[in-house]
Design an enzyme around this catalytic site. Structure first.
Site, PDB file in Angstrom:
ATOM      1  N   ASN A  58      53.858  28.548  37.592  1.00 39.82           N
ATOM      2  CA  ASN A  58      54.012  28.667  39.049  1.00 39.82           C
ATOM      3  C   ASN A  58      52.686  28.508  39.794  1.00 39.82           C
ATOM      4  OD1 ASN A  58      52.695  31.043  38.498  1.00 39.82           O
ATOM      5  ND2 ASN A  58      54.301  32.408  39.232  1.00 39.82           N
ATOM      6  N   HIS A  76      49.832  30.121  39.093  1.00 34.99           N
ATOM      7  CA  HIS A  76      48.940  31.277  39.155  1.00 34.99           C
ATOM      8  C   HIS A  76      47.710  31.083  38.287  1.00 34.99           C
ATOM      9  CE1 HIS A  76      51.251  33.612  35.742  1.00 34.99           C
ATOM     10  NE2 HIS A  76      50.164  33.096  35.227  1.00 34.99           N
ATOM     11  N   GLU A  96      49.437  35.704  41.593  1.00 36.53           N
ATOM     12  CA  GLU A  96      50.712  35.021  41.762  1.00 36.53           C
ATOM     13  C   GLU A  96      50.747  34.271  43.096  1.00 36.53           C
ATOM     14  OE1 GLU A  96      52.475  34.761  39.283  1.00 36.53           O
ATOM     15  OE2 GLU A  96      53.217  36.620  38.413  1.00 36.53           O
ATOM     16  N   ASP A  99      42.213  39.631  33.269  1.00 35.87           N
ATOM     17  CA  ASP A  99      43.337  40.496  33.637  1.00 35.87           C
ATOM     18  C   ASP A  99      43.831  41.342  32.472  1.00 35.87           C
ATOM     19  OD1 ASP A  99      44.327  38.332  32.227  1.00 35.87           O
ATOM     20  OD2 ASP A  99      45.495  37.517  33.871  1.00 35.87           O
TER      21      ASP A  99
END
Ligand code: GLP
Length: 257
Positions: free
Chosen positions: A136, A138, A143, A67
Site C-alpha cells: 500500500n 507504506h 501507513e 519499527d
C-alpha cells in the site's frame, strides 16, 4: 533519486550491500538504519558474507531499526528484535549495545519515541537508511495518510498491512494492531536512502512511489524529495513504471562525492 532495475532478487541484494559496504569502509562508525520484512533478507545475507569472508567490520557501527510491533516482547519470534538478532546481529561483530530497535513493550511510549529520536540525533543522524515498501506504499509502518513530517510515534496498522503480515503469525488476529515507527520526517533526515522492492506484488506501490504524485496516500513517494535515494528494484517490481531506468549504475557507490 536513482532508480536501478535488476533481473533478480540476488542482484538487488548485492547492489544494496555494495553501497552499504562502500559507506562502511569510508566511515567505520557508520550509523545504519535497518528495516525488517522479507525484502532486506538478501542484503543482510550478503553483509554477513562480506563480514565472514572479507572482514567487513561492524564493531563501530550503530544501528537504528525503523519499527516494532507494540506488545511483542523482544523474545517473541515475530518481534522485529528477534528478526534482527536472527537475521543479522548474531552473525556479525556488532556489540549489542550499539543496536537499537524500538521497544514495543515501553510503558511510556511517547517518552520512548522522544528518546529514540534523541539517540539518533546524538549520533549525528542516520547515514544510510534501508527501506522496504508495503503493497500500500507504506515505509516502515507509516501507513497511507501518515503526515509527511511525522516523527517516531505509534501508528495503527491498516487491515491490509495486518493481512499482508499475517503470513508470519499463527492467525491473522495475532497480528498486533499497533506499531512504533520512525516517522516519514525522521526517515527523510537520513543522509542516504536505499529503497528495495522485489516481486510483482510491489509494482503498483513502486509506480506510485517513483512516478506518482507526492502524497501522504503513498508515504514512499517522499523519496522523490530526498537528495540521495537509491530505488533498487527487480524487473517485476519495476514493471508498472513508465520511465526508463538503468540496469546498472557502475558509479553508484560514489554518488555522494
Ligand atoms: C512491514 C515493515 C516494512 C516493510 C514491509 C514490507 O510492514 N514494517 O518496513 O517494508 O513490511 O515487507 P516485505 O519486505 O516482507 O514485503
Amino acid at each position: 533519486m536513482l532508480v536501478i532495475v535488476k533481473d533478480s532478487y540476488d542482484e538487488i541484494s548485492r547492489e544494496a550491500a555494495q553501497i552499504v559496504e562502500d559507506r562502511l569502509r569510508r566511515k567505520p562508525n557508520l550509523v545504519l538504519g535497518l528495516a525488517t520484512g522479507s525484502t532486506p533478507l538478501g542484503l543482510y545475507r550478503e553483509l554477513i558474507r562480506m563480514h565472514k569472508e572479507e572482514g567487513l567490520d561492524f564493531s563501530r557501527v550503530t544501528t537504528f531499526n525503523l519499527d516494532e510491533y507494540v506488545g511483542l516482547r523482544p523474545g517473541h519470534d515475530q518481534s522485529y528484535h528477534y528478526f534482527m538478532r536472527e537475521n543479522l546481529f548474531k552473525h556479525i561483530n556488532i556489540p549489542e549495545g550499539q543496536t537499537h530497535v524500538p521497544d514495543g513493550m515501553a510503558g511510556d511510549i511517547d517518552a520512548f519515541c522522544d528518546w529514540y529520536e534523541a539517540e539518533i540525533a546524538k549520533r549525528g543522524g542516520i547515514d544510510v537508511q534501508i527501506l522496504g515498501i508495503g503493497a500500500n506504499g507504506h515505509i516502515a509502518f507509516n501507513e497511507p495518510g501518515s503526515s509527511l513530517g511525522s516523527r517516531t510515534r505509534v501508528k495503527t496498522l491498516t487491515d491490509m498491512t495486518r493481512v499482508d503480515n499475517a503470513r508470519f503469525f499463527a492467525t491473522a488476529t495475532d497480528v498486533p494492531k499497533y506499531a512504533i515507527t520512525m516517522g516519514v520526517g525522521t526517515i527523510m533526515e537520513a543522509k542516504e536512502l536505499i529503497l528495495l522492492a522485489n516481486g510483482a506484488g510491489k509494482a503498483d506501490a513502486i509506480r506510485a512511489a517513483v512516478e506518482g504524485p507526492l502524497t501522504c496516500q503513498c508515504p514512499a513517494s517522499v523519496v522523490q524529495l530526498h537528495r540521495k535515494t537509491f530505488v533498487i528494484v527487480t524487473r517485476d517490481s519495476a514493471s508498472a513504471l513508465n520511465g526508463r531506468y538503468p540496469g546498472t549504475w557502475k558509479s553508484s557507490i560514489s554518488l555522494e562525492r
